[in-house]
Design a protein around this motif. Structure first.
Motif, short mmCIF file in Angstrom:
data_model
loop_
_atom_site.label_atom_id
_atom_site.label_comp_id
_atom_site.label_asym_id
_atom_site.label_seq_id
_atom_site.Cartn_x
_atom_site.Cartn_y
_atom_site.Cartn_z
N ILE A 58 -12.79 9.43 -28.89
CA ILE A 58 -12.55 8.06 -28.86
C ILE A 58 -12.15 7.57 -27.50
O ILE A 58 -11.83 8.00 -26.61
CB ILE A 58 -11.30 7.90 -29.61
N CYS A 59 -12.80 6.35 -27.36
CA CYS A 59 -12.69 5.67 -26.05
C CYS A 59 -12.15 4.05 -26.23
O CYS A 59 -12.98 3.33 -27.13
CB CYS A 59 -14.06 5.52 -25.27
N ALA A 60 -10.99 3.66 -26.04
CA ALA A 60 -10.56 2.43 -26.43
C ALA A 60 -10.71 1.58 -25.11
O ALA A 60 -10.14 1.94 -23.95
CB ALA A 60 -9.15 2.32 -26.79
N LEU A 61 -11.33 0.42 -25.16
CA LEU A 61 -11.63 -0.36 -23.93
C LEU A 61 -10.97 -1.69 -24.06
O LEU A 61 -11.32 -2.43 -24.95
CB LEU A 61 -13.21 -0.52 -23.72
N TYR A 62 -9.86 -1.95 -23.51
CA TYR A 62 -9.29 -3.12 -23.68
C TYR A 62 -9.65 -4.27 -22.65
O TYR A 62 -9.98 -4.07 -21.70
CB TYR A 62 -7.51 -2.90 -23.09
N SER A 63 -9.95 -5.26 -23.58
CA SER A 63 -10.64 -6.38 -22.85
C SER A 63 -9.76 -7.50 -22.28
O SER A 63 -10.20 -8.39 -21.50
CB SER A 63 -11.43 -7.29 -23.82
N ASP A 64 -8.39 -7.42 -22.34
CA ASP A 64 -7.49 -8.18 -21.88
C ASP A 64 -6.37 -7.60 -20.99
O ASP A 64 -5.34 -8.28 -20.55
CB ASP A 64 -6.92 -9.14 -22.98
N ASP A 65 -6.57 -6.37 -20.69
CA ASP A 65 -5.57 -5.68 -19.81
C ASP A 65 -5.51 -6.37 -18.45
O ASP A 65 -6.52 -6.40 -17.87
CB ASP A 65 -5.70 -4.17 -19.67
N LYS A 66 -4.51 -6.53 -17.79
CA LYS A 66 -4.40 -7.26 -16.36
C LYS A 66 -4.25 -6.04 -15.36
O LYS A 66 -3.98 -6.62 -14.26
CB LYS A 66 -3.28 -8.24 -16.43
N LYS A 67 -4.42 -5.00 -15.61
CA LYS A 67 -4.24 -4.04 -14.30
C LYS A 67 -5.18 -3.77 -13.53
O LYS A 67 -6.46 -4.09 -13.80
CB LYS A 67 -4.30 -2.34 -15.14
N GLN A 68 -4.73 -4.27 -12.26
CA GLN A 68 -5.57 -4.31 -11.20
C GLN A 68 -5.86 -2.90 -10.70
O GLN A 68 -5.17 -1.95 -10.46
CB GLN A 68 -4.76 -4.93 -9.89
N LEU A 69 -7.21 -2.45 -10.54
CA LEU A 69 -7.93 -1.48 -10.29
C LEU A 69 -8.11 -1.25 -8.87
O LEU A 69 -8.25 -2.29 -7.98
CB LEU A 69 -9.36 -1.10 -11.13
N PRO A 70 -8.16 -0.01 -8.20
CA PRO A 70 -8.49 0.27 -6.94
C PRO A 70 -9.98 -0.21 -6.55
O PRO A 70 -10.90 -0.33 -7.43
CB PRO A 70 -8.47 1.73 -6.79
N GLU A 71 -10.17 -0.39 -5.34
CA GLU A 71 -11.34 -1.30 -5.03
C GLU A 71 -12.73 -0.32 -5.47
O GLU A 71 -13.92 -0.76 -5.61
CB GLU A 71 -11.42 -1.57 -3.47
N SER A 72 -12.50 1.05 -5.29
CA SER A 72 -13.64 1.91 -5.90
C SER A 72 -13.99 1.57 -7.24
O SER A 72 -15.20 1.78 -7.41
CB SER A 72 -13.15 3.21 -5.55
N ASP A 73 -13.36 1.10 -8.03
CA ASP A 73 -13.62 0.90 -9.45
C ASP A 73 -14.11 -0.64 -9.69
O ASP A 73 -14.19 -1.00 -10.86
CB ASP A 73 -12.32 1.24 -10.44
N TRP A 74 -13.89 -1.50 -8.71
CA TRP A 74 -14.29 -2.81 -8.99
C TRP A 74 -15.68 -2.93 -9.41
O TRP A 74 -16.68 -2.24 -8.97
CB TRP A 74 -14.19 -3.86 -7.74
N VAL A 75 -16.12 -4.16 -10.07
CA VAL A 75 -17.53 -4.21 -10.81
C VAL A 75 -18.09 -5.63 -10.14
O VAL A 75 -17.23 -6.73 -10.47
CB VAL A 75 -17.71 -4.20 -12.10
#
Length: 653
Positions: A567-584
């Motif tokens: 199972i993989c849940a992908l939240y479309s409204d989560d506001k968690k800021q990711l590290p720069e390496s994970d930016w898209v």
């Protein structure tokens, strides 16, 4: 109220439905064993697609057609574009490009080496207008040779067949419309609307011109009321849409639905309206405006009918204003047309009784007299406004992980609010404008019983009862600190890795464990040899919670999810800021930094959807095993969906 409506209208510039190209295919015999495959794209008006390029990494997305011959077929030459493109130098890309409009025809020559064969075709294209582009789209076809020369229509994409429904979808909009209709009828019973009925009747009793003219005047009266509520809202929304363009980005809707600022504003507005209903103050239109409209209502003809309708709308604003605001705020969680449709439904229901009174003035004699019961209706609506308002604060709390409104706190507030409502109905609580209540009637007693029954139903939720009937409104059970019994919770498979991205603040329901990063989930699924169950979800998604409470909780569904899928849940409204390496970085160069925006962009680009819930069963090749599935409360259908994915996985791998 004027400022509130202005803010709401500005926030309601939602994404338009993505345009799609429609493809048709046919096979033309060329003599002997030679054939020509023709693929034609119907391009929507005002849009264009790019030609076959190539343009490299610095240019636009060229249209590509990749032919893979099956047994008994050989390709002859390469793909040809038969439609001349419009070529020009594009200063943005710094190169000469070609675009196709209206129709685009492509051809591929093939030769049969046996009696029959087939060719697989992978198409990829992108549509653009003068201001922006839709996400790239793709399509897989299998063409049999020989075949009937008549064209065969092909659907734009397999995923388009999925019955996607959510707060912005088919089920959601109908629920909003029904709720708006009920509010429209309820508004008639408020103390500043009900007394307007005699004025309506007295005006139409003086009408001239016979029965036919009376019916026409009454119908126009109703239409004017509907128009005065609906047209200003529609005009504001359409103007903002025209100013913003047709291809408004999907994250605007996501921001409106989940960002803390609009949700906190909506919560404050609901509390403001509730205080107004409780009698703390009144929201009224300027008296000068009301008096001018009332004076012109005495004139004859259509102008008099219009100003009578305008007077009704203005005078009743102190009671309908909070309801209208509530309807509009709730409808902004839906699709672009939701505010217009819900306001149309509200105003039609509100205008219907007045239209009937205008048609049949004698009905007035059968209505009850105005009195304290009207203020009681207002107070009841105020309690409901308080309860519903906390949903907006809860959405902000979940998306930003503030931890303010855990499930038991939210339930405690609702239990207290509805307990006070029940006590008010029994006459144990009295507000300043209430009349004396020497005794209660049967109707009021029945309402009190219903309210206290609801309270009793909620109380076990304080100890972890699932409360499926409220699953769409409550925070998830994972936010509750104390759960007396695990219920249907099922532990995850012991082989699941302990360290997973974002698992410190994201959780799956019913004790299931899984992933919240797609790449991690894909790698683990390939390692254990299981298909991937991708759940496009959201903290503020009412239908997601309802699916989890009513469908995922079924033992047969839990067993399959636990044992047969990763199972993989992908939240479309989560506001968690990711590290720069994970930016898209998107195709347009925009950098996405939050987890929700990245997941939302992936869903839109890959599957063309920004609706939740949306379920995809994926194989090791990264392609869907079966058509994805949206909101549907059929447990049997969901089990069949999961089992068909397992069968397709075994057949493909």
């Amino acid at each position: 109220m004027k400022k509130i409506l202005t803010i709401l209208a500005a926030l309601t510039t939602l994404t338009a439905a993505a345009q799609q190209a429609t493809w048709t295919s046919r096979v033309e015999p060329q003599g002997g064993d030679a054939y020509r495959i023709l693929l034609e794209a119907q391009i929507p008006a005002r849009y264009h697609m790019y030609d076959m390029g190539p343009y490299g990494t610095d240019g636009p997305n060229a249209t590509t057609l990749a032919f893979t011959p099956g047994e008994g077929v050989e390709l002859v030459g390469s793909v040809e574009l038969l439609t001349p493109p419009r070529r020009y130098r594009d200063e943005l890309f710094g190169m000469e490009i070609g675009t196709l409009e209206g129709k685009a025809l492509f051809a591929q020559e093939v030769r049969l080496t046996s009696e029959q064969g087939s060719v697989a075709v992978a198409l990829e294209w992108m549509l653009c207008d003068e201001r922006s582009c839709t996400p790239p789209d793709d399509l897989q076809l299998t063409i049999r040779i020989p075949e009937n020369a008549a064209p065969t229509a092909v659907k734009p994409a397999e995923v388009a067949e999925a019955p996607v429904k959510d707060a912005a979808g088919n089920k959601g909009i109908w629920a909003l419309i029904i709720e708006a209709i009920l509010w429209g009828f309820a508004a008639l019973l408020t103390p500043c609307v009900f007394p307007m009925v005699p004025m309506t009747v007295s005006y139409f009793l003086k009408g001239e011109g016979g029965p036919a003219m009376g019916r026409l005047r009454a119908a126009l009266y109703g239409l004017f009321i509907v128009g005065l509520y609906t047209l200003p809202i529609a005009a504001i929304i359409l103007i903002t849409r025209a100013a913003g363009g047709d291809a408004v980005t999907a994250d605007i809707f996501n921001w409106l639905a989940t960002h803390w600022l609009p949700n906190v504003i909506f919560f404050a507005v609901f509390m403001l309206f509730a205080a107004s209903f409780f009698g703390a103050f009144e929201i009224t239109m300027p008296s000068r405006l009301v008096n001018k409209a009332d004076a012109k209502a005495d004139t004859k003809g259509l102008g008099g009918i219009f100003f009578l309708a305008l007077t009704l709308v203005l005078v009743s604003f102190s009671c309908t204003g909070p309801i209208v605001g509530s309807v509009l705020i709730k409808s902004t969680s839906g699709e672009f047309w939701a505010p217009i449709l819900t306001m149309l439904a509200f105003s039609a229901a509100f205008a219907l009784p007045f239209t009937l009174f205008a048609l049949f003035p004698s009905v007035l004699k059968k209505l009850p007299k105005s009195g304290g019961w009207l203020n009681s209706v207002k107070i009841v609506i105020g309690f409901i406004e308080v309860a519903l308002g906390f949903k907006f604060l809860s959405v902000a709390d979940q998306t930003y992980h503030w931890g303010l409104l855990d499930r038991e706190i939210y339930l405690a507030i609702w239990i207290v609010v509805f307990s006070l409502l029940g006590l008010y109905l029994l006459g144990k609580i009295k507000f300043s404008h209430d009349s004396d209540l020497p005794h209660i009637g049967v109707g009021r007693l029945a309402l009190a019983i219903a309210v206290f029954t609801f309270v009793v139903y909620m109380i076990p939720g304080m100890w972890g009862a699932p409360l499926k009937g409220l699953s769409g409104y409550l925070p998830p059970l994972t936010t509750q600190d104390f759960v007396l019994t695990p219920g249907t919770a099922t532990p995850a498979a012991p082989t699941a890795p302990a360290a997973r991205k974002y698992s410190d603040f994201l959780h799956l329901p019913h004790g299931l464990e899984g992933f919240f990063d797609l790449q991690e989930a894909e790698a683990y699924a390939a390692e254990v040899g299981k298909p991937l169950f991708i759940d496009f979800t959201g903290h503020g998604c009412v239908n997601c919670r309802e699916m989890e409470a009513r469908v995922w909780s079924a033992p047969e569904v839990l067993a399959i999810l636990k044992n047969d899928y990763v199972i993989c849940a992908l939240y479309s409204d989560d506001k968690k800021q990711l590290p720069e390496s994970d930016w898209v970085t998107t195709d347009t160069g925009k950098v996405l930094k939050s987890l929700g925006k990245i997941n939302s962009y992936y869903a839109l680009k890959t599957y063309g959807v920004n609706a939740q819930p949306y379920y995809v069963l994926q194989g090791r090749d990264g392609r869907p095993l079966v058509p994805p599935r949206g909101y549907d409360l059929s447990v049997e259908g969901f089990v069949e969906f999961l089992r068909s994915g397992l069968e397709a996985y075994k057949a493909r791998h």
